[in-house]
Design an enzyme around this catalytic site. Structure first.
Site, PDB file in Angstrom:
ATOM      1  N   LYS A 237      -2.540   7.006   1.173  1.00 56.34           N
ATOM      2  CA  LYS A 237      -2.615   7.262   2.316  1.00 56.34           C
ATOM      3  C   LYS A 237      -1.474   8.616   2.483  1.00 56.34           C
ATOM      4  CE  LYS A 237      -2.316   4.965   6.680  1.00 56.34           C
ATOM      5  NZ  LYS A 237      -3.440   5.393   7.177  1.00 56.34           N
TER       6      LYS A 237
ATOM      7  N   ARG B 208       0.658  -1.207  -0.158  1.00 51.66           N
ATOM      8  CA  ARG B 208       0.069  -0.006   0.110  1.00 51.66           C
ATOM      9  C   ARG B 208       0.809   1.299   0.050  1.00 51.66           C
ATOM     10  NH1 ARG B 208      -4.606   0.916   4.717  1.00 51.66           N
ATOM     11  NH2 ARG B 208      -2.584   1.179   5.802  1.00 51.66           N
TER      12      ARG B 208
ATOM     13  N   GLU C   8     -15.903   7.272   5.778  1.00 54.46           N
ATOM     14  CA  GLU C   8     -15.204   6.571   6.889  1.00 54.46           C
ATOM     15  C   GLU C   8     -15.104   7.620   8.140  1.00 54.46           C
ATOM     16  OE1 GLU C   8     -11.218   6.112   5.445  1.00 54.46           O
ATOM     17  OE2 GLU C   8     -10.613   8.131   5.463  1.00 54.46           O
TER      18      GLU C   8
END
Length: 286
Positions: free
Chosen positions: A149, A50, A182
């Site tokens: 991210k 990721r 989220e």
């Protein structure tokens, strides 16, 4: 505490980066939060994949191969002798000129921190937490894909401030269309008629490693799982609700915007998944 910065190790008090690093100046970089359980690093390979995907998406060249990065993480953990802890792995754009031009940064920087973490008091895992819906909306995926991210968490921080001002520990963030994305630092799940549901990435959620683990555990339990679109109505009328994240693990939610979820206590499915996750985390290897 020993901190890794660009191939060298420093004591915490001596660990420094340049004020001209674009990670400091502009939040230009990516990161991962990774847990250590019983001297084992939880799903390290998934976190590295990721990290490198996030870096590639923003055209950031990581100065280490994935294999070398893995070794750097392992060495930093070993030096810090943490049986249980938290790893913060960062890759910044590196030192450059003032101004956002990334071409002025000649080489990215890698920082690895190994420390403790406790996002929520222990009692809330037994009793559950209350959350609110933030007025701050999740950044639209046509502006910045939530699967990246990045180091820039200001959007989430503003929502976190709303939660704190309301006397809560977390806040739900909606996307521009009003669907649940989220929470400020966690993924969110509901359980309705024994079906486990969570927002898909399409609606603005991060593809969380703990989220993915929980979906797998629920499947192993024979529970139906859905990555789908959820609204506030779905949240208010859920039988159960819980949050997942590297730091939070799995934490029950018992109230949203003043509305009790289910019985107002942590649900049975939530408690089963919490036990399953604890067992998996203690046995999972790199």
């Amino acid at each position: 505490m020993t901190v890794y910065i660009d191939g060298r190790f420093y004591e915490k008090e001596e660990a420094m980066i340049s004020v001209y690093d674009h990670g400091v100046l502009y939040g230009d970089g990516v990161f991962e939060g990774i847990r250590i359980y019983n001297s084992r690093i939880f799903r390290l390979q998934d976190h590295l994949v990721r990290l490198y995907d996030s870096a590639h998406a923003i055209m950031l060249t990581v100065p280490l191969s994935m294999e070398d990065m893995e070794q750097a993480v392992l060495e930093t953990v070993a030096l810090n002798r943490k049986k249980n802890g938290y790893i913060r792995l960062l890759v910044t754009r590196g030192v450059g000129d003032l101004g956002i031009n990334p071409l002025s940064c000649r080489r990215a920087s890698v920082i690895i921190i190994v420390d403790d973490i406790q996002l929520y008091p222990r009692e809330y895992y037994d009793k559950g937490i209350k959350i609110i819906t933030a007025s701050s909306r999740r950044i639209s995926s046509d502006s910045l894909d939530p699967r990246i991210k990045s180091l820039n968490y200001l959007n989430n921080i503003l929502a976190k401030i709303e939660a704190q001002q309301a006397g809560c520990l977390e806040a739900v963030m909606l996307n521009r269309q009003g669907f649940i994305a989220e929470c400020t630092g966690d993924n969110i799940f509901i359980v309705k008629q024994s079906v486990v549901k969570t927002p898909s990435a399409f609606f603005g959620s991060l593809g969380g490693i703990t989220r993915d683990t929980v979906l797998g555990l629920a499947g192993q339990r024979g529970l139906a799982c859905m990555e789908t679109g959820l609204t506030q109505y779905d949240l208010y009328t859920a039988d159960e609700c819980f949050l997942t994240g590297t730091g939070a693990e799995i934490i029950p939610v018992v109230s949203v915007d003043g509305r009790a979820i289910g019985t107002g206590n942590p649900g049975e499915v939530t408690k089963v998944l919490m036990r399953d996750f604890t067992e998996k985390a203690s046995s999972e290897f790199i």
